[in-house]
Enzyme design. Structure first.
Site, PDB file in Angstrom:
ATOM      1  N   TYR A 109       0.897   9.940   3.804  1.00 35.37           N
ATOM      2  CA  TYR A 109      -0.241   9.954   4.559  1.00 35.37           C
ATOM      3  C   TYR A 109      -0.679  11.281   5.128  1.00 35.37           C
ATOM      4  CZ  TYR A 109      -3.614   9.381   8.494  1.00 35.37           C
ATOM      5  OH  TYR A 109      -4.539   9.509   8.965  1.00 35.37           O
ATOM      6  N   GLU A 197      -9.244  12.581   6.025  1.00 33.79           N
ATOM      7  CA  GLU A 197      -7.988  11.507   5.858  1.00 33.79           C
ATOM      8  C   GLU A 197      -7.790  11.160   4.276  1.00 33.79           C
ATOM      9  OE1 GLU A 197      -7.761   7.208   7.214  1.00 33.79           O
ATOM     10  OE2 GLU A 197      -6.535   7.846   8.496  1.00 33.79           O
TER      11      GLU A 197
END
Ligand code: ADP
Ligand code: MG
Length: 398
Positions: A109, A197
């Site tokens: 992530y 993101e």
């Protein structure tokens, strides 16, 4: 402002981020054609909607042949995709992205946000990619790496390397991962983003570091100087009520209840919504008409709030400092006299020219309920709204 995954990937590629090859499709036939162009023996068909969590909701489908690509795209077009992030109304799929399938070795992530407490850009990373950051925070909080960027120096090579080492990436991947982190940071900073993101950022079986998903959000107040970004706006993905308001310069957030709110100032709007809830009702919206609102602006706000079919009562709550109660009252009267308002209105005014405002309301001869305190106003609005929802109850009461 949100943009689509394929748009974010296109932007990030300009900043050196590696993504699988891909192309857009607007029909199932085009989807197959795209798959053929991309080549290989595995493709992923991805619904382009402004929400995450598509994978679990059927919006990301891995396909092994062109027939499957056709079928997956065919199923997605026009479908309402409801994910755990989209809200109950979901988002309709009008665009589909076809991407080469990648053999994933590790999912990570990587996120960039504006950290309000330090007033800086913060890099958030975790070795547990693929899950939402909220899930990672709940299930594996120890894997989360946070690194704040000093705006005077920017994101340093050293800082990026430190993040990469903490992610547990081996020497062969360091350079590519550092380039990805630095590229995302530059995109964030140079384009007035509020969020970038990459989830997941993956290490592939053949050793490359790639962004398999990409999400970017931009600061609405900076869009005037980012024509390339503002062009990417997709109104089909936005709440129509909010789009209509934004186009008219009003600050509006649509909610699920029945009491329409017209308020000045974000703080007062929040307090008004709280008071409605406390009195047992549900607000239909958050609407801040701002300071110095003219009667025309107030009338415009009325039309906007009324355009939501669920609204069965409107509560106007104004504390006039810069505003003037008489102007607001005139706006209320104007909106009601225009004849397109067929539901009860409750008005509470306080501050500059309040006497004059109340006088205008009284002399208009219109059936406007007034209140002196916010609690009283909220109580009246909730009683009227609930009575409209349950007519049988009034019969029982009366
Ligand atoms: P969302 O976050 O909306 O669910 P993603 O783009 O992250 O959508 O896709 C969900 C999952 O699908 C990813 O975590 C990844 O495992 C897989 N995936 C996505 N794109 C590809 C791709 N090009 N090749 C292989 N797997 C993919
Ligand atoms: Mg994702």
């Amino acid at each position: 402002m949100d943009i689509h995954e394929y748009q974010a990937k296109e932007i990030l590629r300009d900043f050196g981020i590696i993504t699988p090859p891909g192309g857009m499709a607007y029909s199932p036939e085009q989807a197959t054609y795209r798959a053929h162009e991309i080549g290989g023996d595995k493709w992923v068909v991805k619904a382009q909607v402004h929400t995450g969590g598509r994978g679990k909701a059927g919006g990301v489908r891995v396909c092994d042949n062109e027939r499957e690509v056709f079928d997956a795209a065919n199923e997605m077009f026009g479908k309402k995709l409801v994910t755990h992030q989209s809200g109950p109304d979901g988002k309709i799929v009008y665009r589909v992205y076809i991407e080469g399938g990648v053999d994933i070795e590790r999912e990570l992530y990587l996120g960039f946000v504006l950290d309000r407490s330090t007033e800086r850009i913060m890099v958030v990373a975790s070795s547990s990619g693929g899950m939402e950051i909220e899930e990672i925070a709940a299930d594996e909080p120890d894997t989360i790496i946070r690194s704040v960027v000093d705006p005077a120096v920017g994101l340093t090579e050293f800082q990026a390397r430190e993040i990469v080492f903490k992610l547990g990436l081996g020497a062969t991947h360091v350079q590519a991962a550092v380039a990805t982190i630095k590229g995302c940071y530059r995109a964030f900073r140079d384009l007035d983003a509020t969020m970038v993101e990459i989830n997941p950022l993956v290490v592939t079986a053949d050793g490359s570091v790639m962004a398999l998903d990409a999400k970017m959000e931009f600061d609405d107040n900076a869009l005037f100087r980012r024509p390339r970004i503002s062009e990417l706006r997709d109104k089909s993905q936005e709440d129509v009520r909010e789009t209509r308001a934004a186009d008219r310069g009003l600050s509006y957030v649509g909610l699920q209840g029945n009491i329409g709110c017209i308020v000045n100032g974000a703080g007062l709007a929040m307090a008004t919504m709280d008071m409605i809830k406390l009195a047992g009702g549900e607000p239909a919206n958050f609407l801040d008409i701002g300071g110095g609102a003219s009667p025309e602006r107030v009338a415009k706000a009325f039309r906007l709030v009324r355009s939501d079919d669920k609204v069965n009562a409107i509560l106007v709550n104004i504390f006039a400092g810069i505003n003037r109660c008489d102007w607001v009252a005139e706006g209320v009267v104007q909106a009601l006299k225009a004849g397109d308002l067929d539901i009860p209105v409750i008005v509470r005014l306080a501050g500059t020219n309040v006497e004059k405002g109340m006088q205008i309301l009284a002399e208009s001869g219109l059936p406007i309920a007034t209140a002196t305190t916010l609690a009283e106003a909220a109580g009246k609005a909730v009683a009227i709204s609930n009575a409209a929802l349950n007519p049988s109850k009034i019969a029982a009461v009366s």
